[in-house]
Design a protein around this motif. Structure first.
Motif, short mmCIF file in Angstrom:
data_model
loop_
_atom_site.label_atom_id
_atom_site.label_comp_id
_atom_site.label_asym_id
_atom_site.label_seq_id
_atom_site.Cartn_x
_atom_site.Cartn_y
_atom_site.Cartn_z
N ASN A 100 0.46 63.13 -12.00
CA ASN A 100 0.26 60.91 -12.07
C ASN A 100 1.63 60.24 -12.54
N ASN A 101 2.18 60.15 -11.27
CA ASN A 101 3.23 59.76 -10.85
C ASN A 101 3.77 58.23 -11.28
N MET A 102 2.67 57.86 -12.19
CA MET A 102 2.98 56.27 -13.02
C MET A 102 3.54 57.16 -14.07
N ILE A 103 3.93 58.05 -14.50
CA ILE A 103 4.52 58.14 -15.68
C ILE A 103 6.43 57.84 -15.58
N TYR A 104 6.96 57.19 -14.16
CA TYR A 104 7.70 57.51 -14.88
C TYR A 104 7.75 56.62 -14.24
N GLU A 105 7.42 55.18 -13.68
CA GLU A 105 7.26 53.81 -14.23
C GLU A 105 7.72 53.79 -15.72
N VAL A 106 6.37 54.42 -16.06
CA VAL A 106 6.61 53.79 -17.37
C VAL A 106 7.90 54.04 -18.23
N ASN A 115 6.01 54.55 -6.54
CA ASN A 115 6.73 55.90 -5.73
C ASN A 115 8.53 55.87 -6.00
N VAL A 116 9.26 54.26 -6.35
CA VAL A 116 10.65 54.14 -6.31
C VAL A 116 10.80 55.10 -7.53
N TYR A 117 10.20 55.29 -8.51
CA TYR A 117 10.61 55.98 -9.56
C TYR A 117 10.13 57.67 -9.95
N ASP A 118 9.87 57.97 -8.40
CA ASP A 118 8.49 58.99 -8.64
C ASP A 118 10.03 60.02 -8.36
N PRO A 119 10.37 60.86 -8.77
CA PRO A 119 11.22 61.82 -8.29
C PRO A 119 11.32 62.59 -7.20
N ASP A 147 4.24 59.04 -2.93
CA ASP A 147 4.97 60.34 -4.34
C ASP A 147 5.15 62.01 -3.11
N PRO A 148 6.49 61.67 -2.86
CA PRO A 148 7.19 62.80 -2.43
C PRO A 148 6.80 64.61 -2.70
N ARG A 149 6.56 65.15 -2.08
CA ARG A 149 6.35 66.52 -2.69
C ARG A 149 7.04 67.42 -1.50
#
Length: 241
Positions: free
Chosen positions: A200-206, A46-50, A177-179
């Motif tokens: 799939n917001n795990m792409i942002y941490e990757v 979540n901390v890397y999510d847009p 995942d704030p939207r």
């Protein structure tokens, strides 16, 4: 042990949250990684999510922050196994199971990412039959404001999280995942901010991990956030016995 073995081989290590079960374990991994010249990283999605970037952008508009309420409460289907007298892994304290480690770390990480290390921590957890925590609340004290952190795997809630300031209030639909953010200025009309993000917001941490491995950014803030959250978790476990 697996992370240490990989680091010893000179490999960068990506750890699923929570990175370790104690802050000491993570600090030891950081020391070893520094000696081997590799990155050790916790995948806190979540901390890397847009959406969290959007929260940071709108946050100054609330003015002086006075109260924060962040929560993640999702009833686990595996709680039914507990009610039948079983001990599934996710609720097994011997395997670091429980709501705090599984879900509570999300709003805790968001709070630490936004506001840093709290001055004080208190709270309580709700024990279940397995001995793990099924739900709980943490209260983080910061200069001039407090943040309550709610978490549960035995109840459910769709309540939005909030950051309340002297100039307005910001609500966040989902802390993972704030939207949808809604900013309501004092005496004014609500303003919606919709965020586009991958399902799939795990792409942002990757992507963050890849950037750290390339040397495009400093891993220290990421690692210090992980350490701080683990210390808060330890304090909550200590308080709750």
């Amino acid at each position: 042990a697996q992370a240490r073995a990989a680091i010893d081989l000179g490999l960068h290590v990506f750890l699923e949250k929570p990175a370790t079960t104690t802050s000491t374990e993570f600090a030891d991994l950081l020391e070893l990684a520094a000696a081997r010249g590799v990155i050790v990283f916790e995948g806190m999605r979540n901390v890397y999510d847009p959406g969290m970037a959007a929260v940071r952008a709108v946050l100054p508009r609330v003015g002086v922050v006075r109260r924060v309420s962040l929560a993640l409460c999702q009833r686990s289907a595996r709680y039914d196994l507990v009610l039948r007298g079983e001990t599934p892994n996710i609720f097994d304290p011997a395997l670091a199971g429980g709501a705090l480690f599984d879900l509570g770390v999300y709003p805790l990480s968001a709070a630490v990412d936004l506001f840093g290390n709290p001055d004080a921590v208190t709270g309580a957890t709700v024990p279940i039959a397995t001995g793990a925590d099924g739900a709980g609340t943490a209260l983080l004290t910061y200069p001039g404001f407090v943040a309550d952190i709610g978490f549960s795997k035995i109840t459910a809630s769709s309540r939005a999280s909030e950051i309340q300031g002297e100039s307005g209030t910001l609500t966040i639909d989902r802390i993972t995942d704030p939207r949808l953010l809604v900013f309501t200025p004092v005496g004014g009309e609500p303003e919606e901010h919709r965020i586009e993000g991958d399902e799939n917001n795990m792409i942002y941490e990757v992507a963050r991990f890849a950037a750290l491995v390339r040397g495009d950014a400093d891993a220290t803030p990421d690692q210090q956030r992980t350490l701080t959250v683990l210390r808060i978790v330890e304090e909550l476990h200590r308080i709750s016995g």
